[in-house]
Motif scaffolding. Sequence first.
Motif: not given
Lengths: 529, 278, 340
Positions: B114-124, B126-127
Amino acid sequence: MNRREFAKLAAAAGVAGAAEIPWGITRAVGQTRGGTLNAIIQPEPPVLVTAINQQQPTLTLGGKIYEGLLRYSTDLKPMPGLAQSWTISPDARTYTFKLFPNITFHDGKPCTAEDVIFTCTKMLMETHPRARGTFQRVEKAEAPDPLTVVFTLKEPFAPFLSSFDCTTTPIQPKHIYDGTDYRNNPANARAIGTGPFKLKEWVRGSHIHLAKHEGYYRQGEPHLDEIIYRIIPDAASRSVALEKGTVQLTQWTDVEFFDVTRLKGLPHLEMTTQGYELFAPHLWVELNNRVAPMNDKRFRQAVAHAIDKTAMKNRVFFGLGKEATGPISSKTRFYDGNVKKYEYSLEKARALLDDMGLKAGPGGKRVTIKFLVVPFGEIWQRIAEFVRQSLGRVGIEVVLEGTDVAGWGQKVSNWEYEMTSNLLYQLGDPALGVSRTYVTSNIRKGVLFSNTQGYSNPEADKLWEAAAVATDDAKRQELYSQVQKIVVEDMPVVWLIEQDYPTFYDKKLKNVITSGIGVHETFGAVRFG
Amino acid sequence: MDTIRAFSRHPSGMIGLAILLVVLVLAVLAPVLYPEDPWEMVGRPFAPPLTDGFLLGSDTLGRDVAAGIIHGTRVSLTIGVTSTLAAVLIGVLIGAMAGYWGGRVDDFLMRVTELFQTIPGFILAILLVATLGPSLVNVIVAISVVSWPPLARLTRAEFLRLRGREFVQAAACQGETPLQVVLRHILPNAISPIIVTGSLTIASAILIESALSFMGLGDPNAMSWGFMVGAARTVIRQAWWMSVFPGIAILLTVLAINLLGEGLNDTLNPRNARSGRH
Amino acid sequence: MTTSASGAQGHRGIAVALAILGWAAKFIAVVLVIATFAFVLVKAAPGDPAQVMAGQTGAADERMLAQIRQEYGLDKPVIVQLGTHLKRVLTLDLGFSYRQRQPVSTLILERLPATLLLTGTAFLLALFSGILLGTLAGLRAGKWSDTLLTVISLILYAMPVFWLGLMMVLLFSVQLGWLPAFGYQTIGVTMGPFARMLDVASHLVLPAVSLAAIYLAIYTRLMRASVIEVAHQDFIKTARAKGLTQSRIITGHILRNAILPVVTIAGMQASALVGGAVVVETVFAWPGLGRLTYEAVMQRDYPVLLGIFLVMSVLVIVLNLVTDAIYRLIDPRVTTRATN
């Protein structure tokens, strides 16, 4: 374009934007005094105090607010700034400056010799690395009277007189900064200097508004009432603003290189590449001289032969700039073009590599080198791609490595790279901006823009040092000519282009570029019509 | 066999397969069609299509756009397939553990998902690429890290469904180890929805890769479609062809994979098929 | 968040309060985990922010580096830095940007409205048009208009967002000159508030449509399938038999039920939408958080990066809540279902 449509709509709606600042040229017809200059600043500077921050945009804006003792012509000869005259003692150790009378800071307090001494010997020593390099050579600084400053040097240092422009030595108010934490002084937000313009308003993300300093010491200056620097992050929007005349001045990389030809053709615009002489940005391929096979000068010479600088200038920089021939830019003093030439020749490059014993293996490949791409934008990516293709033709396989700004700085300053590109300012004198890249004493791990490639030649070291302390220009020229020959033979880095930047301005705008720092100048003399 | 026959009667699936085959052939034939390095500055910069011997024009440095597109096929497909395989591996592993063991393990793993789905994937992504450095491997890592959660959820759901089935219970009673039970009985029965979702993941992986490259975070040595569009963005007013053609390449490839994935879905999981067809 | 259907008013209040507390605890936990995660990631990366700041001045020496490290606490052990960071996050202090010399919260608040405007518009646009088009397609299943819509949505679904954006710029700005290509508002024109609104709206069209396109495609297809499924269920047949008009049946029965799966999916995709905004903002030079993210990544501006990461995650959680609320509004069964 629809913009006009919306302007019409705005007018039809009958709502006056009283809160907005006027754009375009607001001066009445036939009037040569007054008016508002709209310019662009990009990116937005973090602060305007040039003593504290020396990023490009800070210097551009700070030039209007802060002044140095001297100004420099486009051929880098000193001219009066805050100092109306200066003398140098015969032993070249004592420099005496006479200030103009009636100089005032923006808060109304007078600016005197005490402020100059405070700036040079206390504040800048803390906050300005480039100025620190110069003023640590000062033995003592005295003010026999409020309008006279006397610097006595520990030993002669010829470029001392080249260090007083407003970007290197911006004079700061002692009554505000003395005894405080310079970087965190709340007065930094007000940016108090002596320049012809003072900070009126700064709307973050939108614009910085400068207004006339009424008490300016030069009679009749400034001509303009105000200057508004607009923050426009998008390159395409900047070009549009210039095209439509809503801004009348752009500088440095405000306009992208590929757009220059088109904008140059517009009837209301003037384009010049003058006014960057003090900086004279010099672009090169940096090769880590510690790493084989780059530790062999034949390899570095082969790289020089393999890169077609003219093609690079035309394809990457859209024709702007000039092919570099050696460590000193032709725009800087003491340049000597009479050095060994490395014309574009794949045969010569291959012959040098063969000579080294770097034979071509299967597929013609001799060696693989990693190239750290400079992360400052697309143009650096193109430079890297160009170098990779050029060297590939002579069997040097170049693999590009991407990184971010911090990673680049860290790897280059700690010598953990093989090849990269770099661009340094020459700062008006080889002793200030050139020798730092080549002298053995400046091989300093962890420090960016030092002799990071690790080149060392004792003979050259002696010449650089002698030229820095020699006081006679003819003698200096002779020494610099000698050292240029040696360094060009050794080829510690492969010089590519003396970069030119386009400054665009409205034809009605006069006296824009009057010195070697161009758009960083005070603009006291700039006027419409 | 039945499945293949059923798929061959699936029109859009077959169209997808056909396009994909063409793309694959181009990828394989790249060195034959354009033996020259796609980075080579072979001619005049800014040459429009069908001039100076350039089928699709040249870019700002005089590189052949067509050569770039053909060679870019390899990069996009490699990254798409590899990162999807990695994502399937992570997703199936986590989903299987959560679904098989249930309870606290399930709770914990689902929180993480769930946590990974909350974090905006594309921003992650990029990071990740920015901090690890832009290279093929790191781009693949970043894409798989942001792509696994749906696969984990799917696998978990399938495992939950199958765990209580009689044949699974029976196998467990006969003394098979949990690993054997999972590998022999549960996974084979859960595999077809995973295949379908996996194939769609390839399409989204290609899209993520192109977006990263577009933003200048691709491997600087890999000629990829996203990079080509990104490099051409600023000159779009002067040279439309530099951004139009690589984009079409992405569009067609992703479309083909999506069509293929749906075809597979309809034939492999008829019970799940959301059919508008009567 | 469950609400007890049986309880008296008092019980109900306590239940709600507990639910909110539980939710808040979960929220804070998520925020802390994300903050730690981002911190570790950023710290693990090579590169010294002091070098960046020093490098930007064109000259640097050891003394300046040491000054900067001390000024920003970079000389302290990493665990101390993490502790400071988490403590600050809990007090809503997102720190200070090295590069911009401004508080991170100021920077983010400056950019947030643009991002909210863009993602909000795109979200609503995708949802409403998707529902509308999907319903049309579903009711005309099999007809040519249905096929056309299906093909279009398939193509939109396969399009890279940045490329769609560029193609629209090419067509609507460069070729036709109808809409502005870049930016948030026209520069160089003095205008009143109403005209300025129109101006911003005209700049919003292309980015919002680009961002919405892929979701529009998804929602259209979902809605179509959902409408077809619902239309064949018994209660619709009953309604028809009762003699209700076609439009009453569509609005009152089919839509209300068919919308539910679409809303659920829309909520799940909030994080993808927010991520997509980064690309769209890059294409259109839209001055929002997405662009700030990119700039911060390139400049290794840790505090800004951490701040954005948090704010974006919170945005996703909020969007999830909003879809949850919409779901409740539409579906009366949801409260009773929750008590089971």
